[in-house]
Write an enzyme that holds these catalytic residues in place. Structure first.
Site, PDB file in Angstrom:
ATOM      1  N   GLU A  39       0.824  -1.200   0.000  1.00 58.16           N
ATOM      2  CA  GLU A  39       0.000   0.000   0.000  1.00 58.16           C
ATOM      3  C   GLU A  39       0.859   1.251   0.000  1.00 58.16           C
ATOM      4  OE1 GLU A  39      -3.903   1.958   2.155  1.00 58.16           O
ATOM      5  OE2 GLU A  39      -2.755   0.433   3.239  1.00 58.16           O
ATOM      6  N   GLU A  76     -12.122   1.576   3.432  1.00 62.78           N
ATOM      7  CA  GLU A  76     -11.233   2.063   4.481  1.00 62.78           C
ATOM      8  C   GLU A  76     -11.398   3.577   4.643  1.00 62.78           C
ATOM      9  OE1 GLU A  76      -6.812   0.881   5.972  1.00 62.78           O
ATOM     10  OE2 GLU A  76      -6.925   1.984   4.099  1.00 62.78           O
TER      11      GLU A  76
END
Length: 315
Positions: A190, A289
């Site tokens: 990420e 998220e």
């Protein structure tokens, strides 16, 4: 089940909004789209809520929250903190997701690279911490039926040239992939926007590293919120990095809340990924998220409505 349904009815009544009628937000804006209704909403993509996202509607128990997500038509779930949960709860959540037909999305590899043990430094003790996290992640994944786990390489090691740092990260990730690949697991890297000290910041940089690791166990997590902040030009970047993307995450900008609350045209992005995935015989989980732009049960209903609106593209 009866107690849970009674709880949901009571919680919704106290806000003046019901799932069968209009939410508080919709009541204030009659021109808005159709209300959220009881039963299965039919989403085209696998959107993955997280623990706490629907706590006002479902209560604090993780199993009840999973049931509520399934009731609303969500077909995936992610839990960054899964590795920190009791193994018995991990197994219980995994079994419940299997029963409900919910796919397990990412959890974060514990100490899998951060500011304190950055993989860019190439230090043995830092790499050992990362590899230990990968080994323990295999056990966690078995208990909760997971395939994907998030890895962040950590901060820059600014006393080293950038090429050396990149090589250090690649070497560490290759060793992690050797642990995960035999179990059929995938670490997704990420790139983040939280601080300029972070080594991994863009989708093309992540693509380059995944290419160098050269393992099916190492792919890119394309977080649309972070990439909007760091590079913009979202759809072209998705296309350029497509072959190495293994997972998506969502959050509108500014605010990092649900789609429709910021500047990102999620309906267009979702349609683009849906069409491209169908053409290339691929599928993705889209981790939710982000936070909520409104509080309480009304905020949870507004979040569901935002996903229904953004998912309403033509196919």
């Amino acid at each position: 089940m009866t107690q849970r349904r009674d709880f949901l009815k009571t919680a919704l009544a106290t806000t003046g909004a019901t799932l069968a009628g209009v939410s508080a937000v919709q009541a204030a804006n009659p021109a808005s789209a159709a209300p959220v209704t009881v039963g299965k909403n039919k989403f085209k993509l696998d959107y993955a809520p997280h623990i706490g996202m629907f706590e006002n509607s479902a209560g604090k128990d993780p199993i009840d929250q999973l049931k509520f997500m399934a009731d609303q038509g969500f077909t995936a779930f992610e839990d960054n903190g899964m590795m920190g949960r009791d193994p018995a709860l991990q197994e219980k959540m995994g079994a419940e997701m299997a029963r409900l037909g919910i796919k397990m999305g990412v959890f974060v590899v514990d100490k899998g690279g951060n500011g304190q043990n950055t993989l860019a430094a190439g230090k043995k003790d830092y790499i050992d911490i990362f590899l230990n996290g990968c080994k323990r992640a295999v056990d966690t994944a078995k208990r909760c039926n997971a395939k994907f786990m998030t890895v962040v390489p950590g901060d820059f090691e600014r006393n080293l040239p950038i090429g050396i740092q990149t090589g250090n990260v690649i070497d560490a990730l290759r060793r992690g992939a050797d642990i995960l690949a035999p179990a059929g697991l995938v670490m997704v890297l990420e790139a983040l926007s939280d601080t300029p000290n972070l080594f991994l910041r863009t989708s093309d940089q992540t693509y380059e590293i995944c290419r160098a690791v050269n393992s099916p166990a190492c792919k890119s997590l394309f977080d649309i919120y972070h990439m909007q902040k760091n590079e913009g030009h979202i759809i072209p970047h998705i296309d350029w990095a497509w072959d190495e993307i293994g997972y998506f995450q969502i959050g509108d900008n500014p605010g990092r809340n649900e789609p429709t609350t910021g500047e990102i045209n999620y309906k267009n992005i979702f349609k683009h990924v849906y069409d491209k995935a169908k053409a290339t015989n691929r599928s993705f989980i889209f981790g939710m998220e982000h936070g909520k732009s409104q509080t309480g049960t009304a905020g949870e209903m507004a979040l569901i409505k935002a996903y229904l609106d953004s998912d309403s593209f033509a196919v």
